[in-house]
Design an enzyme around this catalytic site. Structure first.
Site, mmCIF file in Angstrom:
data_model
loop_
_atom_site.group_PDB
_atom_site.id
_atom_site.type_symbol
_atom_site.label_atom_id
_atom_site.label_comp_id
_atom_site.label_asym_id
_atom_site.label_seq_id
_atom_site.Cartn_x
_atom_site.Cartn_y
_atom_site.Cartn_z
ATOM 1 N N CYS A 110 21.784 18.232 -6.367
ATOM 2 C CA CYS A 110 20.824 18.803 -7.307
ATOM 3 C C CYS A 110 19.433 18.651 -6.698
ATOM 4 O O CYS A 110 19.300 18.219 -5.554
ATOM 5 C CB CYS A 110 20.928 18.168 -8.693
ATOM 6 S SG CYS A 110 20.357 16.461 -8.826
ATOM 7 N N ASN A 126 18.350 14.398 -7.199
ATOM 8 C CA ASN A 126 19.379 13.371 -7.047
ATOM 9 C C ASN A 126 19.104 12.154 -7.930
ATOM 10 O O ASN A 126 19.354 11.021 -7.558
ATOM 11 C CB ASN A 126 19.523 12.965 -5.579
ATOM 12 C CG ASN A 126 20.763 12.121 -5.279
ATOM 13 O OD1 ASN A 126 20.706 11.228 -4.449
ATOM 14 N ND2 ASN A 126 21.873 12.390 -5.918
ATOM 15 N N CYS A 149 19.455 12.845 -11.697
ATOM 16 C CA CYS A 149 20.071 13.174 -12.987
ATOM 17 C C CYS A 149 21.467 13.774 -12.811
ATOM 18 O O CYS A 149 22.468 13.087 -12.946
ATOM 19 C CB CYS A 149 19.197 14.162 -13.780
ATOM 20 S SG CYS A 149 17.589 13.537 -14.288
ATOM 21 N N ARG A 150 21.514 15.059 -12.509
ATOM 22 C CA ARG A 150 22.787 15.789 -12.518
ATOM 23 C C ARG A 150 23.742 15.376 -11.409
ATOM 24 O O ARG A 150 24.922 15.112 -11.668
ATOM 25 C CB ARG A 150 22.537 17.295 -12.447
ATOM 26 C CG ARG A 150 21.820 17.836 -13.667
ATOM 27 C CD ARG A 150 21.455 19.280 -13.511
ATOM 28 N NE ARG A 150 20.460 19.444 -12.454
ATOM 29 C CZ ARG A 150 20.087 20.616 -11.962
ATOM 30 N NH1 ARG A 150 20.642 21.732 -12.405
ATOM 31 N NH2 ARG A 150 19.171 20.686 -11.024
ATOM 32 N N SER A 151 23.280 15.350 -10.170
ATOM 33 C CA SER A 151 24.225 15.055 -9.085
ATOM 34 C C SER A 151 24.739 13.617 -9.104
ATOM 35 O O SER A 151 25.934 13.405 -8.879
ATOM 36 C CB SER A 151 23.664 15.450 -7.714
ATOM 37 O OG SER A 151 22.497 14.738 -7.400
ATOM 38 N N ASP A 197 19.820 21.167 -16.774
ATOM 39 C CA ASP A 197 18.977 20.182 -16.100
ATOM 40 C C ASP A 197 18.203 19.365 -17.135
ATOM 41 O O ASP A 197 17.249 19.870 -17.737
ATOM 42 C CB ASP A 197 18.013 20.871 -15.147
ATOM 43 C CG ASP A 197 17.276 19.886 -14.255
ATOM 44 O OD1 ASP A 197 17.268 18.670 -14.563
ATOM 45 O OD2 ASP A 197 16.695 20.329 -13.255
#
Length: 152
Positions: free
Chosen positions: A9, A12, A14-16, A123
Site C-alpha cells: 500500500c 505500509n 494501515c492496509r498492507s 484506505d
C-alpha cells in the site's frame, strides 16, 4: 505454486500490514505457515514508522499482534523475491509497475481481484474506517487463501 506473498500500500502502516498479519494468521490456521507473508510501501513517507494505532487496534480486536512491524519501502529486488505481489489499490498497482518496469511474470494483482472485484481496499488513512478496511482485507485474504489451497 505460491510460497511468498508481499502486500503493498502507500505507506505500509494501515492496509498492507493489516493484510500481512491477517494472511499470516489464515496461513497458520490452515497448516501453511511455511508460506511467507510480508508487506511494504510504495512511498517513503512513513519509513520506519510502526503500524497505525487504528490498524493495531483493529488487528488486536481479532487477536492479532503486529508488534515490531515498521514501514519499509518496496524495492526492485522484491519483484524477484516474492511469488505474488498484492496491491491494495489502483495507484499502488501503477506505482509497482513503474518501479518494476512492468510485470513480465504476471505476479502483480489487486487484493480484491481474488474476490472477483475490481475495486480498491478502503484506505482508513482517508476514511478513518478501520472496520471497512478490515472487512475488505479479510475477504481478499480469505479468497487468496482459497487460491493458494487450490494450487497445492
Amino acid at each position: 505454486m505460491i510460497e511468498s506473498v508481499l502486500f503493498v500500500c502507500l505507506g505500509n502502516i494501515c492496509r498492507s500490514p493489516m493484510a500481512e498479519f491477517v494472511m499470516r494468521d489464515l496461513l497458520d490456521k490452515h497448516g501453511l505457515s511455511h508460506i511467507r507473508a510480508d508487506s511494504a510501501a510504495t512511498s517513503s513517507e512513513e519509513l520506519g514508522n510502526p503500524v497505525h494505532p487504528g490498524a493495531r487496534r483493529k488487528l488486536a480486536e481479532h487477536g492479532l499482534s503486529c508488534a515490531g512491524k515498521t514501514s519499509r519501502r518496496l524495492t526492485q529486488a522484491d519483484y524477484a523475491a516474492y511469488d505474488l505481489i498484492v496491491g491494495m489499490d489502483s495507484q499502488n498497482i501503477r506505482s509497482m509497475l513503474r518501479l518494476f518496469g512492468g510485470d513480465p511474470r504476471h505476479k502483480i494483482v489487486k487484493l480484491l481481484s481474488f474476490c472477483g472485484e475490481a475495486g480498491d481496499v478502503a484506505d482508513p488513512w482517508f476514511t478513518g474506517d478501520f472496520d471497512q478496511t478490515y472487512r475488505d482485507v479479510l475477504r481478499g485474504c480469505e479468497a487468496l487463501l482459497e487460491r493458494i489451497q487450490a494450487k497445492r
